[in-house]
Design a protein around this motif. Sequence first.
Motif, PDB file in Angstrom:
ATOM      1  N   LYS A  48      27.495  69.065  23.067  1.00 22.71           N
ATOM      2  CA  LYS A  48      27.465  68.974  24.435  1.00 22.71           C
ATOM      3  C   LYS A  48      26.279  69.057  25.104  1.00 22.71           C
ATOM      4  CE  LYS A  48      32.035  69.572  25.442  1.00 22.71           C
ATOM      5  NZ  LYS A  48      32.639  68.557  26.526  1.00 22.71           N
ATOM      6  N   SER A  49      25.029  70.148  24.594  1.00 26.55           N
ATOM      7  CA  SER A  49      23.998  70.307  25.298  1.00 26.55           C
ATOM      8  C   SER A  49      22.966  71.055  24.191  1.00 26.55           C
ATOM      9  CB  SER A  49      24.211  71.397  26.289  1.00 26.55           C
ATOM     10  OG  SER A  49      23.178  72.168  26.921  1.00 26.55           O
ATOM     11  N   GLU A  50      21.792  70.672  24.100  1.00 22.63           N
ATOM     12  CA  GLU A  50      20.922  71.171  23.202  1.00 22.63           C
ATOM     13  C   GLU A  50      20.482  72.527  23.710  1.00 22.63           C
ATOM     14  OE1 GLU A  50      16.854  69.636  20.834  1.00 22.63           O
ATOM     15  OE2 GLU A  50      17.164  68.945  22.855  1.00 22.63           O
ATOM     16  N   ARG A  51      20.352  72.758  25.209  1.00 20.77           N
ATOM     17  CA  ARG A  51      19.846  73.786  25.599  1.00 20.77           C
ATOM     18  C   ARG A  51      20.876  74.760  25.204  1.00 20.77           C
ATOM     19  NH1 ARG A  51      20.731  74.617  31.722  1.00 20.77           N
ATOM     20  NH2 ARG A  51      22.921  75.034  30.970  1.00 20.77           N
ATOM     21  N   ASN A  52      22.323  74.740  25.482  1.00 15.17           N
ATOM     22  CA  ASN A  52      23.222  75.937  25.250  1.00 15.17           C
ATOM     23  C   ASN A  52      23.461  76.148  23.921  1.00 15.17           C
ATOM     24  OD1 ASN A  52      23.515  75.508  28.140  1.00 15.17           O
ATOM     25  ND2 ASN A  52      25.633  74.342  27.909  1.00 15.17           N
ATOM     26  N   TYR A  53      23.187  75.202  22.983  1.00 13.07           N
ATOM     27  CA  TYR A  53      23.361  75.530  21.649  1.00 13.07           C
ATOM     28  C   TYR A  53      22.134  76.308  21.269  1.00 13.07           C
ATOM     29  CZ  TYR A  53      22.444  74.407  16.526  1.00 13.07           C
ATOM     30  OH  TYR A  53      22.065  74.843  15.161  1.00 13.07           O
ATOM     31  N   MET A  54      20.851  76.268  21.730  1.00 10.90           N
ATOM     32  CA  MET A  54      19.700  76.925  21.342  1.00 10.90           C
ATOM     33  C   MET A  54      19.971  78.185  21.980  1.00 10.90           C
ATOM     34  SD  MET A  54      17.965  75.827  19.049  1.00 10.90           S
ATOM     35  CE  MET A  54      17.060  77.096  19.065  1.00 10.90           C
ATOM     36  N   LEU A  55      20.569  78.528  23.115  1.00 11.08           N
ATOM     37  CA  LEU A  55      20.810  79.770  23.740  1.00 11.08           C
ATOM     38  C   LEU A  55      21.761  80.548  22.855  1.00 11.08           C
ATOM     39  CD1 LEU A  55      20.694  81.728  26.125  1.00 11.08           C
ATOM     40  CD2 LEU A  55      22.737  80.360  27.043  1.00 11.08           C
TER      41      LEU A  55
ATOM     42  N   ASP B 151       3.884  74.750  26.927  1.00 15.67           N
ATOM     43  CA  ASP B 151       3.968  76.254  26.548  1.00 15.67           C
ATOM     44  C   ASP B 151       4.484  77.165  27.613  1.00 15.67           C
ATOM     45  OD1 ASP B 151       3.193  75.911  24.030  1.00 15.67           O
ATOM     46  OD2 ASP B 151       0.955  76.907  24.354  1.00 15.67           O
ATOM     47  N   TYR B 152       4.300  76.665  28.951  1.00 17.56           N
ATOM     48  CA  TYR B 152       4.817  77.388  30.370  1.00 17.56           C
ATOM     49  C   TYR B 152       6.288  77.359  30.557  1.00 17.56           C
ATOM     50  CZ  TYR B 152       4.335  72.888  32.603  1.00 17.56           C
ATOM     51  OH  TYR B 152       4.679  71.474  32.995  1.00 17.56           O
ATOM     52  N   GLU B 153       7.036  76.166  29.892  1.00 13.02           N
ATOM     53  CA  GLU B 153       8.272  75.973  30.337  1.00 13.02           C
ATOM     54  C   GLU B 153       9.088  77.076  29.837  1.00 13.02           C
ATOM     55  OE1 GLU B 153       9.956  71.981  29.634  1.00 13.02           O
ATOM     56  OE2 GLU B 153       8.072  71.264  28.962  1.00 13.02           O
ATOM     57  N   PHE B 154      10.325  77.155  30.598  1.00 10.50           N
ATOM     58  CA  PHE B 154      11.021  78.396  30.112  1.00 10.50           C
ATOM     59  C   PHE B 154      12.250  77.468  29.065  1.00 10.50           C
ATOM     60  CE2 PHE B 154      10.673  80.121  34.239  1.00 10.50           C
ATOM     61  CZ  PHE B 154      10.290  81.458  33.905  1.00 10.50           C
ATOM     62  N   LEU B 155      12.511  78.043  28.056  1.00 10.26           N
ATOM     63  CA  LEU B 155      13.279  77.874  26.900  1.00 10.26           C
ATOM     64  C   LEU B 155      14.812  77.281  27.374  1.00 10.26           C
ATOM     65  CD1 LEU B 155      12.895  80.134  23.844  1.00 10.26           C
ATOM     66  CD2 LEU B 155      11.996  77.642  24.098  1.00 10.26           C
ATOM     67  N   PHE B 156      15.250  78.103  28.248  1.00 10.69           N
ATOM     68  CA  PHE B 156      16.694  77.679  28.726  1.00 10.69           C
ATOM     69  C   PHE B 156      16.636  77.086  30.209  1.00 10.69           C
ATOM     70  CE2 PHE B 156      16.519  80.843  25.149  1.00 10.69           C
ATOM     71  CZ  PHE B 156      17.059  79.809  24.226  1.00 10.69           C
ATOM     72  N   LYS B 157      16.029  76.137  30.675  1.00  9.80           N
ATOM     73  CA  LYS B 157      15.812  75.884  31.940  1.00  9.80           C
ATOM     74  C   LYS B 157      16.984  75.752  32.687  1.00  9.80           C
ATOM     75  CE  LYS B 157      12.627  72.501  31.791  1.00  9.80           C
ATOM     76  NZ  LYS B 157      11.682  71.706  31.986  1.00  9.80           N
TER      77      LYS B 157
ATOM     78  N   ALA C  37      24.770  81.762  31.963  1.00  3.32           N
ATOM     79  CA  ALA C  37      24.890  82.109  30.525  1.00  3.32           C
ATOM     80  C   ALA C  37      26.109  82.445  30.160  1.00  3.32           C
ATOM     81  CB  ALA C  37      23.844  83.397  30.045  1.00  3.32           C
ATOM     82  N   TYR C  38      26.673  83.263  30.932  1.00  2.33           N
ATOM     83  CA  TYR C  38      28.192  83.909  30.790  1.00  2.33           C
ATOM     84  C   TYR C  38      29.200  82.479  30.939  1.00  2.33           C
ATOM     85  CZ  TYR C  38      32.761  86.155  31.501  1.00  2.33           C
ATOM     86  OH  TYR C  38      33.976  86.431  31.523  1.00  2.33           O
ATOM     87  N   LYS C  39      29.039  81.886  31.799  1.00  2.95           N
ATOM     88  CA  LYS C  39      29.710  80.501  32.038  1.00  2.95           C
ATOM     89  C   LYS C  39      29.752  79.533  30.751  1.00  2.95           C
ATOM     90  CE  LYS C  39      29.695  80.256  36.952  1.00  2.95           C
ATOM     91  NZ  LYS C  39      28.882  79.654  38.207  1.00  2.95           N
ATOM     92  N   ILE C  40      28.467  79.397  30.277  1.00  4.43           N
ATOM     93  CA  ILE C  40      28.379  78.840  28.939  1.00  4.43           C
ATOM     94  C   ILE C  40      29.028  79.172  27.817  1.00  4.43           C
ATOM     95  CG2 ILE C  40      26.493  77.995  27.256  1.00  4.43           C
ATOM     96  CD1 ILE C  40      24.576  77.860  29.599  1.00  4.43           C
ATOM     97  N   LEU C  41      29.084  80.488  27.611  1.00  4.37           N
ATOM     98  CA  LEU C  41      29.663  81.259  26.487  1.00  4.37           C
ATOM     99  C   LEU C  41      31.375  81.167  26.933  1.00  4.37           C
ATOM    100  CD1 LEU C  41      27.394  84.162  25.872  1.00  4.37           C
ATOM    101  CD2 LEU C  41      27.610  82.318  24.440  1.00  4.37           C
ATOM    102  N   ARG C  42      31.735  81.208  28.185  1.00  8.52           N
ATOM    103  CA  ARG C  42      33.149  81.371  28.027  1.00  8.52           C
ATOM    104  C   ARG C  42      33.862  80.025  28.071  1.00  8.52           C
ATOM    105  NH1 ARG C  42      36.040  84.759  27.332  1.00  8.52           N
ATOM    106  NH2 ARG C  42      37.832  83.423  28.487  1.00  8.52           N
ATOM    107  N   GLU C  43      32.924  78.930  28.255  1.00  7.73           N
ATOM    108  CA  GLU C  43      33.357  77.295  28.013  1.00  7.73           C
ATOM    109  C   GLU C  43      33.512  77.243  26.549  1.00  7.73           C
ATOM    110  OE1 GLU C  43      31.336  73.248  28.075  1.00  7.73           O
ATOM    111  OE2 GLU C  43      31.129  74.296  29.960  1.00  7.73           O
TER     112      GLU C  43
END
Length: 180
Positions: A23-30, A89-95, A109-115
């Motif tokens: 689904k999402s690289e960002r959510n996976y990494m979170l 370097d300045y970018e947030f990991l979970f933008k 973050a909660y919604k991502i985990l609930r899904e």
Amino acid sequence: MNFVQPIRDPELIRTIKHYFKSKSERNYMLFVTGINSGLRISDILPLRVSDTKQSYFNIKELKTNKQKRIEMTPALKRELRIYIDGKEDYEFLFKSREGVNKPIGRSMAYKILREAAEYVDLEEIGTHTLRKTFGYHFYKQSKDVAMLQKIFNHSSPDITLRYIGIDQDGMDKAMKNFKI
């Protein structure tokens, strides 16, 4: 506030990882960062690319205001190396998709985990599930409650065991084996 549990089943963790990966690289990494670091979500969300350049996280905990150094697991280091490729370097990991360079919020973050929890039919899940999952599996592998207590900054081993659900496991087992 709901009481959340760790994800105890390694197969369920693999399924959730696969779900996020598709689904999402960002959510996976979170998810991967949370279950491999033991950090609170409030300490994960503000991480920037530059924070991943060493083999450890060097953070000031938001809740306790204490400086903390957490070594990254080999799996987390490997995944982060791939994830940050091409990022500044300045970018947030979970933008967040909102704003130019803002991290997602705790509620997102909660919604991502609930899904993901709905996908695998898991209840009692929240942002703290990531930290508890780390703790549960760390303890199961190491049996070192004192070390985990120190990582979590808890005041006693009993608090740590209750926090990661080991007490609950014992009670559940005792009730299943109980006969009159």
